[in-house]
Write a protein that holds these residues in place. Structure first.
Motif, PDB file in Angstrom:
ATOM      1  N   ASP A 131       0.829  -1.206   0.000  1.00 27.42           N
ATOM      2  CA  ASP A 131       0.000   0.000   0.000  1.00 27.42           C
ATOM      3  C   ASP A 131       0.861   1.253   0.000  1.00 27.42           C
ATOM      4  O   ASP A 131       0.560   2.245  -0.676  1.00 27.42           O
ATOM      5  CB  ASP A 131      -0.927   0.012   1.221  1.00 27.42           C
ATOM      6  CG  ASP A 131      -1.984  -1.082   1.177  1.00 27.42           C
ATOM      7  OD1 ASP A 131      -2.225  -1.621   0.083  1.00 27.42           O
ATOM      8  OD2 ASP A 131      -2.561  -1.395   2.234  1.00 27.42           O
ATOM      9  N   ARG A 135       0.949   4.150  -3.080  1.00 21.27           N
ATOM     10  CA  ARG A 135       0.733   5.589  -2.893  1.00 21.27           C
ATOM     11  C   ARG A 135       1.936   6.383  -3.398  1.00 21.27           C
ATOM     12  O   ARG A 135       1.779   7.407  -4.073  1.00 21.27           O
ATOM     13  CB  ARG A 135       0.484   5.894  -1.414  1.00 21.27           C
ATOM     14  CG  ARG A 135      -0.803   5.295  -0.870  1.00 21.27           C
ATOM     15  CD  ARG A 135      -1.009   5.689   0.589  1.00 21.27           C
ATOM     16  NE  ARG A 135      -2.131   4.964   1.166  1.00 21.27           N
ATOM     17  CZ  ARG A 135      -2.042   4.123   2.195  1.00 21.27           C
ATOM     18  NH1 ARG A 135      -0.861   3.918   2.790  1.00 21.27           N
ATOM     19  NH2 ARG A 135      -3.115   3.495   2.645  1.00 21.27           N
ATOM     20  N   TYR A 138       2.059   6.297  -7.200  1.00 15.84           N
ATOM     21  CA  TYR A 138       0.918   7.028  -7.767  1.00 15.84           C
ATOM     22  C   TYR A 138       1.146   8.535  -7.649  1.00 15.84           C
ATOM     23  O   TYR A 138       0.905   9.291  -8.603  1.00 15.84           O
ATOM     24  CB  TYR A 138      -0.373   6.634  -7.049  1.00 15.84           C
ATOM     25  CG  TYR A 138      -1.607   7.227  -7.686  1.00 15.84           C
ATOM     26  CD1 TYR A 138      -2.239   6.584  -8.746  1.00 15.84           C
ATOM     27  CD2 TYR A 138      -2.130   8.445  -7.253  1.00 15.84           C
ATOM     28  CE1 TYR A 138      -3.364   7.136  -9.353  1.00 15.84           C
ATOM     29  CE2 TYR A 138      -3.241   8.999  -7.848  1.00 15.84           C
ATOM     30  CZ  TYR A 138      -3.863   8.344  -8.894  1.00 15.84           C
ATOM     31  OH  TYR A 138      -4.968   8.897  -9.500  1.00 15.84           O
ATOM     32  N   TYR A 160       1.887  10.287   4.823  1.00 16.70           N
ATOM     33  CA  TYR A 160       0.683   9.918   4.069  1.00 16.70           C
ATOM     34  C   TYR A 160       0.908   8.602   3.324  1.00 16.70           C
ATOM     35  O   TYR A 160       0.033   7.720   3.315  1.00 16.70           O
ATOM     36  CB  TYR A 160       0.278  11.009   3.082  1.00 16.70           C
ATOM     37  CG  TYR A 160      -0.807  10.505   2.168  1.00 16.70           C
ATOM     38  CD1 TYR A 160      -2.115  10.372   2.629  1.00 16.70           C
ATOM     39  CD2 TYR A 160      -0.516  10.069   0.872  1.00 16.70           C
ATOM     40  CE1 TYR A 160      -3.104   9.831   1.824  1.00 16.70           C
ATOM     41  CE2 TYR A 160      -1.491   9.530   0.062  1.00 16.70           C
ATOM     42  CZ  TYR A 160      -2.786   9.408   0.544  1.00 16.70           C
ATOM     43  OH  TYR A 160      -3.754   8.850  -0.255  1.00 16.70           O
ATOM     44  N   CYS A 161       2.047   8.455   2.676  1.00 16.17           N
ATOM     45  CA  CYS A 161       2.329   7.208   1.958  1.00 16.17           C
ATOM     46  C   CYS A 161       2.284   6.007   2.894  1.00 16.17           C
ATOM     47  O   CYS A 161       1.790   4.931   2.525  1.00 16.17           O
ATOM     48  CB  CYS A 161       3.694   7.282   1.280  1.00 16.17           C
ATOM     49  SG  CYS A 161       3.772   8.390  -0.152  1.00 16.17           S
ATOM     50  N   GLY A 164      -1.830   6.646   4.768  1.00 20.60           N
ATOM     51  CA  GLY A 164      -3.021   7.063   4.045  1.00 20.60           C
ATOM     52  C   GLY A 164      -3.861   8.056   4.803  1.00 20.60           C
ATOM     53  O   GLY A 164      -4.991   8.367   4.407  1.00 20.60           O
ATOM     54  N   PRO A 246      -7.778   7.475  -0.002  1.00 15.40           N
ATOM     55  CA  PRO A 246      -7.055   6.796  -1.090  1.00 15.40           C
ATOM     56  C   PRO A 246      -6.309   7.806  -1.961  1.00 15.40           C
ATOM     57  O   PRO A 246      -6.764   8.942  -2.151  1.00 15.40           O
ATOM     58  CB  PRO A 246      -8.177   6.108  -1.880  1.00 15.40           C
ATOM     59  CG  PRO A 246      -9.296   5.972  -0.905  1.00 15.40           C
ATOM     60  CD  PRO A 246      -9.221   7.183  -0.029  1.00 15.40           C
ATOM     61  N   ALA A 247      -5.180   7.388  -2.493  1.00 16.24           N
ATOM     62  CA  ALA A 247      -4.355   8.295  -3.294  1.00 16.24           C
ATOM     63  C   ALA A 247      -5.116   8.825  -4.495  1.00 16.24           C
ATOM     64  O   ALA A 247      -4.966   9.998  -4.876  1.00 16.24           O
ATOM     65  CB  ALA A 247      -3.083   7.580  -3.737  1.00 16.24           C
ATOM     66  N   ASP A 271      -7.282   0.928  -2.541  1.00 15.57           N
ATOM     67  CA  ASP A 271      -6.541   2.168  -2.281  1.00 15.57           C
ATOM     68  C   ASP A 271      -5.904   2.678  -3.561  1.00 15.57           C
ATOM     69  O   ASP A 271      -5.258   1.927  -4.233  1.00 15.57           O
ATOM     70  CB  ASP A 271      -5.474   1.897  -1.225  1.00 15.57           C
ATOM     71  CG  ASP A 271      -4.788   3.162  -0.797  1.00 15.57           C
ATOM     72  OD1 ASP A 271      -3.763   3.075  -0.105  1.00 15.57           O
ATOM     73  OD2 ASP A 271      -5.275   4.244  -1.156  1.00 15.57           O
TER      74      ASP A 271
END
Length: 271
Positions: A131, A135, A138, A160-161, A164, A246-247, A271
């Protein structure tokens, strides 16, 4: 690894790790996500993109920009000194000659309070590496909004990465422990008992330096306690005004301008 130092060797790194390196005599740290094969994805505001808030703040901001060790020319990254936004760098350029440290997740509140510096750990738990990497890659393609030293910086990106999570309260700071520690320190220094310090010490001077020193020590202890509590309640894993975003929704719906919009929107699968 521990309270005093999170230093780590390169051969201990795993894809999805949140790493950092101190800049400018430990004044500020650059943060990023290690993605494997000697590469780091991180958020930067390069030279030429300063915000004009004075030479000190502008120098701190531009210090997050990667550069190869002095006297060398990186054959992998080239010149990234003026790049802005989410970028990928080799680990040598990311470290810029500094040491490598691992940001810790899921620490206890006691460990958090005992840590020497803000921006080194959080009580929040990390998501699985897949996950985290999703992120990071992305956002490498789609961006992480505009850089803001106090609300949206390289540490905010890495946290955040890993989690989330985003802060949704309007006008509050971001996820960054460094920014929270700075704001807590300012608040502690301005703590109301300190406004009485000069008059209190002046009045106690006739009673002897020992009494005056005791009063100063007591005020310092109170201020330090306020600093520690302020850092803890500002931590992304402790506060309640956070939401999992979600990203894809982060980029498509609000571009980091209105986190509340993401909270109110339906959550897509995955995600």
């Amino acid at each position: 690894m521990g309270v005093l130092s999170n230093k780590i060797e390169r051969d201990q790194l795993k894809p999805g790790d949140h790493i950092y390196s101190w800049r400018h005599f430990y004044l500020y740290a650059g943060h990023g996500i290690y993605v494997g094969e000697g590469k780091v994805i991180h958020f930067t505001r390069g030279a030429g993109h300063e915000i004009g808030r004075g030479p000190v703040l502008d120098r701190i901001i531009s210090s997050s920009c990667p550069s190869p060790p002095v006297g060398t020319d990186c054959q992998i990254c080239g010149d990234q000194s003026r790049l802005d936004g989410v970028i990928s760098s080799c680990i040598d350029c990311f470290l810029s000659g500094g040491n490598l440290y691992l940001f810790e997740y899921g620490v206890s509140p006691f460990f958090f309070l005992a840590s020497a510096r803000g921006g080194t750990c959080t009580v929040a738990k990390s998501d699985p590496p897949e996950d985290v990497l999703h992120r990071a890659f992305y956002l490498l393609q789609n961006g992480f909004g505009g850089y803001n030293l106090f609300k949206n910086n390289c540490e905010d990106f890495a946290i955040y990465c890993k989690t989330g999570l985003l802060v949704v309260t309007a006008g509050s700071g971001g996820q960054s422990g460094q920014a929270a520690a700075f704001q807590a320190a300012v608040s502690a220094v301005g703590f109301s008992p300190l406004t009485l310090l000069t008059t209190r010490v002046r009045g106690l001077a006739v009673s002897g330096l020992a009494v005056g020193g005791l009063a100063v020590g007591g005020l310092a202890a109170v201020s330090y306690g306020k600093y520690c509590i302020s850092c803890l309640v500002s931590d992304i894993g402790f506060r309640h005004d956070v939401v999992k975003v979600p990203a894809e929704r982060l980029v498509d719906l609000f571009d980091l301008c209105d986190p509340q919009a993401a909270e109110d929107s339906p959550t897509p699968s995955g995600d």
